[in-house]
Design a protein around this motif. Structure first.
Motif, PDB file in Angstrom:
ATOM      1  N   LEU A  70     -36.568 -12.868  45.822  1.00 51.37           N
ATOM      2  CA  LEU A  70     -36.052 -14.227  46.046  1.00 51.37           C
ATOM      3  C   LEU A  70     -37.188 -15.240  46.100  1.00 51.37           C
ATOM      4  O   LEU A  70     -36.957 -16.442  45.953  1.00 51.37           O
ATOM      5  CB  LEU A  70     -35.249 -14.280  47.352  1.00 51.37           C
ATOM      6  CG  LEU A  70     -33.939 -13.494  47.371  1.00 51.37           C
ATOM      7  CD1 LEU A  70     -33.263 -13.630  48.730  1.00 51.37           C
ATOM      8  CD2 LEU A  70     -32.997 -13.963  46.261  1.00 51.37           C
ATOM      9  N   PHE A  71     -38.420 -14.769  46.308  1.00 51.65           N
ATOM     10  CA  PHE A  71     -39.573 -15.667  46.409  1.00 51.65           C
ATOM     11  C   PHE A  71     -40.404 -15.698  45.131  1.00 51.65           C
ATOM     12  O   PHE A  71     -41.461 -16.313  45.111  1.00 51.65           O
ATOM     13  CB  PHE A  71     -40.454 -15.250  47.590  1.00 51.65           C
ATOM     14  CG  PHE A  71     -39.839 -15.552  48.930  1.00 51.65           C
ATOM     15  CD1 PHE A  71     -40.124 -16.743  49.583  1.00 51.65           C
ATOM     16  CD2 PHE A  71     -38.951 -14.675  49.522  1.00 51.65           C
ATOM     17  CE1 PHE A  71     -39.551 -17.037  50.808  1.00 51.65           C
ATOM     18  CE2 PHE A  71     -38.374 -14.954  50.755  1.00 51.65           C
ATOM     19  CZ  PHE A  71     -38.676 -16.135  51.398  1.00 51.65           C
ATOM     20  N   ASN A  72     -39.959 -15.029  44.083  1.00 48.30           N
ATOM     21  CA  ASN A  72     -40.684 -15.097  42.815  1.00 48.30           C
ATOM     22  C   ASN A  72     -39.989 -16.115  41.918  1.00 48.30           C
ATOM     23  O   ASN A  72     -38.859 -15.890  41.484  1.00 48.30           O
ATOM     24  CB  ASN A  72     -40.722 -13.722  42.140  1.00 48.30           C
ATOM     25  CG  ASN A  72     -41.571 -13.746  40.878  1.00 48.30           C
ATOM     26  OD1 ASN A  72     -41.408 -14.625  40.027  1.00 48.30           O
ATOM     27  ND2 ASN A  72     -42.497 -12.814  40.763  1.00 48.30           N
ATOM     28  N   PRO A  73     -40.639 -17.254  41.633  1.00 41.56           N
ATOM     29  CA  PRO A  73     -39.953 -18.341  40.934  1.00 41.56           C
ATOM     30  C   PRO A  73     -39.618 -18.019  39.484  1.00 41.56           C
ATOM     31  O   PRO A  73     -38.859 -18.755  38.858  1.00 41.56           O
ATOM     32  CB  PRO A  73     -40.958 -19.499  41.013  1.00 41.56           C
ATOM     33  CG  PRO A  73     -42.289 -18.831  41.126  1.00 41.56           C
ATOM     34  CD  PRO A  73     -42.043 -17.571  41.927  1.00 41.56           C
ATOM     35  N   SER A  74     -40.159 -16.930  38.965  1.00 36.72           N
ATOM     36  CA  SER A  74     -39.796 -16.527  37.602  1.00 36.72           C
ATOM     37  C   SER A  74     -38.438 -15.825  37.576  1.00 36.72           C
ATOM     38  O   SER A  74     -37.686 -15.963  36.614  1.00 36.72           O
ATOM     39  CB  SER A  74     -40.846 -15.577  37.028  1.00 36.72           C
ATOM     40  OG  SER A  74     -42.145 -16.110  37.134  1.00 36.72           O
ATOM     41  N   PHE A  75     -38.136 -15.061  38.613  1.00 39.41           N
ATOM     42  CA  PHE A  75     -37.021 -14.110  38.538  1.00 39.41           C
ATOM     43  C   PHE A  75     -36.025 -14.195  39.690  1.00 39.41           C
ATOM     44  O   PHE A  75     -35.126 -13.355  39.793  1.00 39.41           O
ATOM     45  CB  PHE A  75     -37.572 -12.676  38.499  1.00 39.41           C
ATOM     46  CG  PHE A  75     -38.625 -12.458  37.463  1.00 39.41           C
ATOM     47  CD1 PHE A  75     -38.327 -12.610  36.118  1.00 39.41           C
ATOM     48  CD2 PHE A  75     -39.918 -12.120  37.813  1.00 39.41           C
ATOM     49  CE1 PHE A  75     -39.292 -12.422  35.144  1.00 39.41           C
ATOM     50  CE2 PHE A  75     -40.902 -11.925  36.848  1.00 39.41           C
ATOM     51  CZ  PHE A  75     -40.585 -12.077  35.510  1.00 39.41           C
ATOM     52  N   ALA A  76     -36.169 -15.161  40.586  1.00 36.79           N
ATOM     53  CA  ALA A  76     -35.337 -15.178  41.794  1.00 36.79           C
ATOM     54  C   ALA A  76     -33.848 -15.261  41.473  1.00 36.79           C
ATOM     55  O   ALA A  76     -33.018 -14.746  42.231  1.00 36.79           O
ATOM     56  CB  ALA A  76     -35.756 -16.342  42.703  1.00 36.79           C
ATOM     57  N   GLY A  77     -33.495 -15.890  40.364  1.00 32.86           N
ATOM     58  CA  GLY A  77     -32.078 -15.956  39.996  1.00 32.86           C
ATOM     59  C   GLY A  77     -31.494 -14.573  39.754  1.00 32.86           C
ATOM     60  O   GLY A  77     -30.364 -14.280  40.160  1.00 32.86           O
ATOM     61  N   VAL A  78     -32.263 -13.734  39.086  1.00 27.68           N
ATOM     62  CA  VAL A  78     -31.823 -12.356  38.859  1.00 27.68           C
ATOM     63  C   VAL A  78     -31.667 -11.635  40.198  1.00 27.68           C
ATOM     64  O   VAL A  78     -30.671 -10.946  40.448  1.00 27.68           O
ATOM     65  CB  VAL A  78     -32.824 -11.611  37.955  1.00 27.68           C
ATOM     66  CG1 VAL A  78     -32.447 -10.141  37.829  1.00 27.68           C
ATOM     67  CG2 VAL A  78     -32.892 -12.264  36.580  1.00 27.68           C
ATOM     68  N   LEU A 125     -31.069 -12.863  43.145  1.00 25.99           N
ATOM     69  CA  LEU A 125     -29.941 -13.361  43.935  1.00 25.99           C
ATOM     70  C   LEU A 125     -28.608 -12.873  43.368  1.00 25.99           C
ATOM     71  O   LEU A 125     -27.729 -12.431  44.120  1.00 25.99           O
ATOM     72  CB  LEU A 125     -29.955 -14.890  44.004  1.00 25.99           C
ATOM     73  CG  LEU A 125     -28.866 -15.506  44.887  1.00 25.99           C
ATOM     74  CD1 LEU A 125     -29.046 -15.088  46.344  1.00 25.99           C
ATOM     75  CD2 LEU A 125     -28.855 -17.027  44.771  1.00 25.99           C
ATOM     76  N   LEU A 137     -48.944 -14.911  39.057  1.00 22.60           N
ATOM     77  CA  LEU A 137     -48.768 -16.314  39.464  1.00 22.60           C
ATOM     78  C   LEU A 137     -49.766 -16.651  40.572  1.00 22.60           C
ATOM     79  O   LEU A 137     -49.424 -16.669  41.756  1.00 22.60           O
ATOM     80  CB  LEU A 137     -47.331 -16.545  39.974  1.00 22.60           C
ATOM     81  CG  LEU A 137     -46.195 -16.168  39.018  1.00 22.60           C
ATOM     82  CD1 LEU A 137     -44.843 -16.302  39.720  1.00 22.60           C
ATOM     83  CD2 LEU A 137     -46.215 -17.044  37.757  1.00 22.60           C
ATOM     84  N   MET A 171     -48.847 -18.837  43.542  1.00 18.96           N
ATOM     85  CA  MET A 171     -47.734 -18.516  44.441  1.00 18.96           C
ATOM     86  C   MET A 171     -48.149 -17.432  45.433  1.00 18.96           C
ATOM     87  O   MET A 171     -48.527 -16.333  45.049  1.00 18.96           O
ATOM     88  CB  MET A 171     -46.525 -18.009  43.646  1.00 18.96           C
ATOM     89  CG  MET A 171     -45.908 -18.981  42.647  1.00 18.96           C
ATOM     90  SD  MET A 171     -45.181 -20.499  43.337  1.00 18.96           S
ATOM     91  CE  MET A 171     -43.921 -19.808  44.433  1.00 18.96           C
ATOM     92  N   GLY A 229     -40.241 -18.274  33.370  1.00 16.54           N
ATOM     93  CA  GLY A 229     -40.757 -19.396  34.150  1.00 16.54           C
ATOM     94  C   GLY A 229     -41.968 -18.996  34.974  1.00 16.54           C
ATOM     95  O   GLY A 229     -42.222 -17.808  35.214  1.00 16.54           O
ATOM     96  N   GLY A 281     -26.948 -16.909  40.998  1.00 18.24           N
ATOM     97  CA  GLY A 281     -28.227 -16.585  40.368  1.00 18.24           C
ATOM     98  C   GLY A 281     -28.638 -17.639  39.353  1.00 18.24           C
ATOM     99  O   GLY A 281     -29.808 -18.032  39.268  1.00 18.24           O
ATOM    100  N   LEU A 334     -29.793 -20.732  41.291  1.00 13.00           N
ATOM    101  CA  LEU A 334     -31.113 -20.604  41.913  1.00 13.00           C
ATOM    102  C   LEU A 334     -32.225 -20.672  40.867  1.00 13.00           C
ATOM    103  O   LEU A 334     -33.234 -21.352  41.068  1.00 13.00           O
ATOM    104  CB  LEU A 334     -31.211 -19.292  42.699  1.00 13.00           C
ATOM    105  CG  LEU A 334     -32.523 -19.093  43.462  1.00 13.00           C
ATOM    106  CD1 LEU A 334     -32.710 -20.167  44.535  1.00 13.00           C
ATOM    107  CD2 LEU A 334     -32.598 -17.701  44.085  1.00 13.00           C
ATOM    108  N   GLY A 335     -32.041 -19.984  39.742  1.00 19.61           N
ATOM    109  CA  GLY A 335     -33.059 -20.036  38.690  1.00 19.61           C
ATOM    110  C   GLY A 335     -33.229 -21.447  38.145  1.00 19.61           C
ATOM    111  O   GLY A 335     -34.350 -21.901  37.875  1.00 19.61           O
ATOM    112  N   HIS A 365     -35.141 -23.511  40.781  1.00 21.56           N
ATOM    113  CA  HIS A 365     -36.581 -23.228  40.765  1.00 21.56           C
ATOM    114  C   HIS A 365     -37.250 -23.791  39.509  1.00 21.56           C
ATOM    115  O   HIS A 365     -38.348 -24.324  39.577  1.00 21.56           O
ATOM    116  CB  HIS A 365     -36.816 -21.720  40.848  1.00 21.56           C
ATOM    117  CG  HIS A 365     -36.575 -21.144  42.204  1.00 21.56           C
ATOM    118  ND1 HIS A 365     -36.367 -19.802  42.421  1.00 21.56           N
ATOM    119  CD2 HIS A 365     -36.497 -21.721  43.421  1.00 21.56           C
ATOM    120  CE1 HIS A 365     -36.187 -19.584  43.722  1.00 21.56           C
ATOM    121  NE2 HIS A 365     -36.245 -20.733  44.345  1.00 21.56           N
ATOM    122  N   LEU A 391     -39.514 -23.666  47.218  1.00 19.46           N
ATOM    123  CA  LEU A 391     -40.409 -22.651  46.647  1.00 19.46           C
ATOM    124  C   LEU A 391     -41.254 -23.241  45.518  1.00 19.46           C
ATOM    125  O   LEU A 391     -42.434 -22.915  45.382  1.00 19.46           O
ATOM    126  CB  LEU A 391     -39.590 -21.461  46.125  1.00 19.46           C
ATOM    127  CG  LEU A 391     -40.401 -20.270  45.612  1.00 19.46           C
ATOM    128  CD1 LEU A 391     -41.120 -19.564  46.761  1.00 19.46           C
ATOM    129  CD2 LEU A 391     -39.506 -19.272  44.868  1.00 19.46           C
TER     130      LEU A 391
END
Lengths: 336, 336
Positions: free
Chosen positions: A222-230, A232, A257, A260, B131, B229, B232-233, B236, B278
């Motif tokens: 949830l704290f990785n801005p590349s993949f947090a959507g996945v 969640l 990153l 980050m 991203g 998801g 959130l993506g 971000h 974030l």
């Protein structure tokens, strides 16, 4: 569905994290791995014999697995000659990259001419539905993490195996290309169309009333801005009662990153609980799993003790301590 | 790239939310809309003349737009005869569905035989990157919501138009099939491969130093378990300095999910801020936008006043109050 035995590709990759799919197969399906294919000057190894495609075919291999990570998941020019040579030698090609093998004309034409199979583990599955978040029966554990590539797959496989060894029925549910190659089924969740992330997770761990724990491999953070959507969508769709936090204490910053920071374990637990409760109101953590392999034994033990003191949770290192402390907590919190 | 003028498909849809793409075109590109195609017994209308495909061609239409929502984004059997008749009459077909037009053999074969174009707005774009969350220059506003289909696109378009009318340069950045059809460009973010959600949002609103506000259309809701998801993506990747919360006060539960409550506005603001920070540490809300069309004027005014009292933010209803209160706040908080 994926023809073994395998020749595992390493190529010119120098970062151990970049060969994690090849390494996962070498670790969890060792008997199916014939050898590794790498550039002569590359010192990275899986501990398998270094082979050409011809040598691997002579030793019984049926496919070359491109088990590496590349920028954006694209085929790199340096890989093409190796793939063509493998096709010539008689191997099918298995890829965990986003870019599908058939999109490279040289590979597509050679495979067609020779009648070889091109297998993209990351091809988006057909027929997925949008998730609903509706409560469903079943016992589900999800591994989550402070970052990507911190041991969620290793923890999930070891946990499912250890649960079964303790007489608690469990099955590993794979969500990444490595896990799917190891398990032989699952869904590569970062490769589905974005609308279907949660739905794919729901389909991967459908309603069941037989008491078997589905141990679902987490992805990203949830704290990785590349993949947090996945992360969640997977969290909402998995609807886990039990969560395990995975953490790599040697990570200086989020993977790839430098701008980050890696979040604190307690903050990451809190954020995952808040998010999980949308679809699993009573979700709770049952432990923390670290990869302490870069620390000496005393320092790693101290680190685990500090994490337990901070979180109130058992902290394991699957390859060092085993999973018993987490399983004890699971059994105590969720009796059969 | 999308050939107008349009004949807009309504078919047998009875729920106004199910025709929101057709309605969006009828609202924001009225001059390009020739007529609507609906079943004879359907009382839902866009206020356009009801026409057959032949009549629309005679009136100048160049494409039939399948601007409806279906379960799972699939082509429904009831649509097929209308699509075939439109192809026969001389129209290209434009679709916002997940299922691509060419996957239905009858449509593909008829279009090929007649030389018509099949345009899928939701086809995943090529060449996206993962991203990074790295800070980038530029001024960005993102609309978010308590649920999907609560007015994020309407609010975004009205806000961009109103900003320009006030002399504050802005452009609308579309992220949904309706917005992309209206704007003529953008990216349908729920249709990208899951790994690239944040990267697609970064690409949609790249670094810029000309002072122009990118007004980015939000999608879904952090509280909608089907789509969080994606939300959130996008949050971000958009890296917004300013956020606008959109809300439909008449929604009895999350859209299509009777088991899921609509979150409170204040809780939804808090969750979006926590997540936004974030990648955009100073993100803040500049207002709330509601769709009060099902309330009488006095009740709607009272509702807006209560939301302002609760949140400390200006509350607008774009079609009733205009956007000035939100723009005043934006200008005060982010001087030129």
């Amino acid at each position: 569905m994926i023809p073994g035995p395998f020749l595992l590709y390493i190529g010119d990759k120098r970062n151990p994290l970049d060969i994690k799919t090849s390494r996962g197969l070498a670790t969890f399906r060792r008997a199916d791995c014939i050898g590794e294919l790498r550039e002569a000057d590359n010192t990275l190894t899986l501990g398998l014999p270094s082979m050409t495609a011809e040598e691997a075919v002579a030793a019984g291999a049926r496919s070359l697995v491109l088990g590496i990570a590349t920028s954006g998941g694209r085929l790199e020019e340096a890989m093409i000659p190796h793939v063509l040579a493998a096709l010539d030698a008689g191997l099918d090609i298995v890829s965990g990259l986003h870019q599908h093998l058939s999109t490279e004309p040289r590979i597509r034409e050679r495979a067609e001419a020779l009648g070889r199979r091109l297998i993209d583990v990351r091809a988006a599955p057909e027929g997925l539905k949008v998730g609903t978040g509706a409560a469903r029966p079943g016992r589900r554990i999800l591994t989550v993490g402070t970052d990507c590539a911190v041991g969620k797959m290793y923890t999930s496989i070891h946990l499912a195996d250890a649960l079964n060894a303790r007489g608690v029925p469990a099955r590993f549910r794979a969500t990444g290309q490595t896990g799917v190659l190891i398990a032989g089924d699952g869904v590569v969740i970062d490769s589905v169309i974005a609308d279907f992330i949660a739905g794919a997770a729901e389909a991967l761990s459908p309603a069941r009333e037989d008491g078997v724990w589905d141990v679902i491999e987490g992805q990203g953070s949830l704290f990785n801005p590349s993949f947090a959507g996945v992360s969640l969508g997977l969290l909402h769709g998995a609807q886990p009662q039990a969560l395990v936090m995975c953490h790599d204490p040697s990570r200086p910053h989020m993977r790839g990153l430098p701008h980050m920071q890696v979040p604190g374990i307690a903050a990451c637990i809190e954020e995952n609980l808040r998010s999980a409760r949308l679809t699993s109101p009573d979700a709770e953590f049952i432990g923390v799993s670290i990869n302490g392999s870069l620390f000496d034994a005393a320092a790693a033990q101290d680190l685990r003790a500090r994490i337990t003191a901070e979180t109130g949770l058992p902290c394991v290192d699957p390859l060092v301590t085993g999973m018993d402390a987490v399983i004890d907590r699971l059994i105590a919190r969720f009796p059969a």
